[in-house]
Scaffold this active site. Structure first.
Site, PDB file in Angstrom:
ATOM      1  N   HIS A 239       1.263  -0.789  -0.161  1.00 14.55           N
ATOM      2  CA  HIS A 239       0.135  -0.106   0.331  1.00 14.55           C
ATOM      3  C   HIS A 239       0.364   1.221   0.106  1.00 14.55           C
ATOM      4  O   HIS A 239       1.287   1.261   0.769  1.00 14.55           O
ATOM      5  CB  HIS A 239      -1.104   0.071   1.032  1.00 14.55           C
ATOM      6  CG  HIS A 239      -1.900   0.988   1.138  1.00 14.55           C
ATOM      7  ND1 HIS A 239      -2.109   2.081   1.306  1.00 14.55           N
ATOM      8  CD2 HIS A 239      -3.240   0.394   1.026  1.00 14.55           C
ATOM      9  CE1 HIS A 239      -2.781   2.794   1.041  1.00 14.55           C
ATOM     10  NE2 HIS A 239      -3.555   2.027   0.833  1.00 14.55           N
ATOM     11  N   ARG A 261      -6.010   9.627  -1.366  1.00  7.66           N
ATOM     12  CA  ARG A 261      -5.814   9.800  -2.712  1.00  7.66           C
ATOM     13  C   ARG A 261      -7.173  10.558  -3.800  1.00  7.66           C
ATOM     14  O   ARG A 261      -6.874  11.691  -4.869  1.00  7.66           O
ATOM     15  CB  ARG A 261      -4.846   8.927  -3.227  1.00  7.66           C
ATOM     16  CG  ARG A 261      -3.530   9.422  -2.107  1.00  7.66           C
ATOM     17  CD  ARG A 261      -2.168   8.420  -2.821  1.00  7.66           C
ATOM     18  NE  ARG A 261      -2.463   6.438  -2.948  1.00  7.66           N
ATOM     19  CZ  ARG A 261      -3.097   5.347  -3.385  1.00  7.66           C
ATOM     20  NH1 ARG A 261      -3.186   5.828  -4.814  1.00  7.66           N
ATOM     21  NH2 ARG A 261      -3.243   4.512  -3.336  1.00  7.66           N
TER      22      ARG A 261
END
Length: 584
Positions: A239, A261
């Protein structure tokens, strides 16, 4: 050493999304009077990875989104390596499972003003399809599942650690599972007609990792020792945004979720310059593997923050807006001294999810009769890269499938099977080994393994690095086999379990490394600097690792394009490439 013997009909290992859904579905599909047992290394509902899910649950619920679009995103995100029949079932059944979670299990997810389920943007997807409960989705799912399971007549073996899959003497079927009752330190062998392995992944052999430290891939290590084939074992997902709060805190490595994001969060290097568009046209909304490599490249250039990572910045979206949308993330960062809403937070790529796993069919059956595998222990659904939001969908979908299938299969099974006592004795001897050695500290060896895997078999790989990694892993294994722990009291002897944890991690680390050497191209999460090209999609292959005795072999098998071929799509003609871009 005395062994307690115990019999059941259906045995489920693990109480994440896969295990608990399997227990509920098996109750419905199995004949009346079937005994169902659920065993877990920790406490039901209080351990494992599903509880830690933040982002959400991918499901196509209309608004232009379709199962076909979700499927194409999954295949393309997995770089054409997924088992397409498994990926299709995942996307198709997610629609059924999300309704079940709400209407039968009792989950309540975030809503739009009109009362429909809110679905947020996640990277690498062409539609906003991620259902969520704020940024603490896993807690909602697990709490409601826990309530259901605890209220049912299911036998519960809590704090029972599975350490060996014990086959029949002819090796064609599973007889049962050897466990340690951690509360007493005694061995317990549980026979069962069907066993679900839903112990989860947990790549904690890396310096930075998201799962809790007791997640040590025990299931895959057991599958390896019993000779089952494991696929895609080189595919470790990093990640991109693990919290980087220093070596003094366990919070380092924990996830700052994808939705940050997706909502417009920006990644900045140590000079506070935005850099992701230097690596991909999608910038921060590229898939996890691409963003992780972009961050890692900045780290190698020493364009880093104080702790050696990069920043994620959300303040340009409005601090109050960030606090409202991501309360869990804001609090987690505040606990570690960062202001996510109004400031910048240091992040680093962190080992998060394991795409590899046991070879299964779309009904969760394995090559060993009586053994079923679902969730992160199973390989195939994600190929070389899992989309954010497909993880909890995968475990809940296939947990339910496993429960249905086991309940049906048990109708055609006769008596419980007798174990191969030699294998049972060998697994007990393996577990007892550290109790007979001179006492030595275990944690330094785990630290060494984490450094070796991060440096040599991490985000960017080479043949030289992975060969060096193999040597380092072998040296750590040799030290571990000589390291002892105190055996005067085996009840909650956590140092003994630390030893067993590290043994599992070493076994799986070797497989990851050898599978990485066998894949001489770069696909998804696996990137080789000495073979940077992805290779022909049409001739895609997946790796298969199998252990026979002391020999570990890795072979290749061609991907079967059963639904769609590279360069083609199952979306109707005229459909936009992305609904996200169309909306924007």
């Amino acid at each position: 050493m005395q062994i307690e013997r115990h019999d059941t009909d259906i045995l489920i290992l693990g109480t994440g999304g896969a295990g608990m859904f399997a227990a509920l579905h098996a109750q419905q599909s199995a004949p009346a009077g079937t005994k169902i047992t659920i065993a877990v290394k920790g406490l039901i509902g209080k351990c494992g990875c599903t509880r830690m899910v933040q982002g959400g649950y991918n499901v196509a619920l209309g608004g232009g989104d379709t199962v076909e679009r979700h499927f194409m995103d999954t295949i393309q995100g997995g770089k054409w390596l997924p088992n397409q029949d498994m990926a299709w079932k995942l996307c198709e059944q997610a629609v059924v499972r999300i309704r079940e979670l709400e209407n039968e299990i009792g989950c309540f997810f975030d809503r739009n003003p009109d009362g429909s389920l809110h679905q947020k943007a996640f990277a690498g997807q062409t539609a906003d399809r991620t259902v969520h409960k704020g940024d603490l989705t896993g807690i909602e799912i697990i709490n409601r599942l826990m309530e259901q399971v605890l209220s049912r007549p299911v036998e519960k073996l809590q704090e029972h650690r599975a350490i060996g899959l014990i086959p029949t003497k002819d090796g064609i079927a599973l007889a049962g599972v050897l466990m340690i009752d951690m509360r007493t330190g005694k061995f317990r062998f549980v026979r069962a007609k069907t066993v679900l392995m839903g112990t989860g992944g947990g790549p904690t052999m890396y310096k930075y990792h998201t799962p809790s430290g007791d997640k040590t891939m025990d299931g895959l290590a057991m599958a390896l020792r019993v000779g089952l084939p494991l696929r895609d074992m080189e595919m470790v997902q990093f990640h991109p945004t693990g919290l980087l709060a220093g070596d003094h805190t366990k919070m380092t490595g924990t996830v700052l979720e994808e939705g940050l994001r997706g909502a417009g969060g920006q990644l900045l290097n140590g000079a506070e310059n935005r850099f992701m568009f230097d690596y991909d046209a999608k910038g921060e909304r590229a898939t996890r593997d691409v963003v992780s490599r972009g961050i890692f490249a900045e780290m190698r250039k020493s364009n880093t923050t104080e702790n050696g990572g990069v920043y994620i910045s959300m303040s340009h979206l409005g601090p109050d807006n960030v606090r409202a949308k991501f309360p869990g993330m804001v609090k987690r960062c505040a606990d570690s001294g960062f202001d996510l809403a109004a400031g910048k937070v240091e992040v680093v790529p962190t080992a998060h999810y394991f795409m590899g796993g046991v070879v299964v069919d779309p009904d969760t059956r394995t090559a060993l009769e009586g053994l079923y595998v679902a969730g992160e222990d199973a390989g195939g659904a994600h190929g070389s890269n899992r989309l954010g939001g497909n993880g909890v969908a995968n475990s809940t979908v296939y947990g339910g499938v496993a429960g249905d299938v086991m309940g049906m299969d048990i109708r055609n099974m006769g008596a419980l099977r007798d174990p191969d006592e030699a294998v049972l004795d060998a697994e007990i001897a393996r577990a007892l080994r550290p109790l007979q050695n001179k006492i030595a500290p275990i944690q330094p060896l785990r630290d060494k393994l984490q450094e070796a895997m991060w440096e040599d078999v991490g985000v960017m790989r080479t043949e030289t690095g992975m060969e060096r990694g193999l040597t380092r892993i072998a040296d750590i294994q040799a030290e571990l086999l000589e390291a002892g722990v105190a055996g005067d009291n085996l009840a909650f002897n956590l140092t003994w379990h630390d030893w067993l944890n590290l043994a599992s991690l070493c076994e799986v680390s070797e497989v990851i490394t050898k599978a990485g050497l066998a894949r001489e191209n770069s696909r998804g999460a696996h990137f080789r600097e000495d073979f940077p090209e992805s290779g022909s999609m049409e001739s895609s292959y997946f790796t298969v690792a199998r252990q026979t005795g002391d020999t570990l072999d890795v072979t290749r098998e061609d991907v079967q394009f059963t639904i769609v071929k590279p360069g083609e799509t199952i979306l109707p003609e005229g459909e936009p490439v992305s609904l996200v871009e169309a909306a924007e």
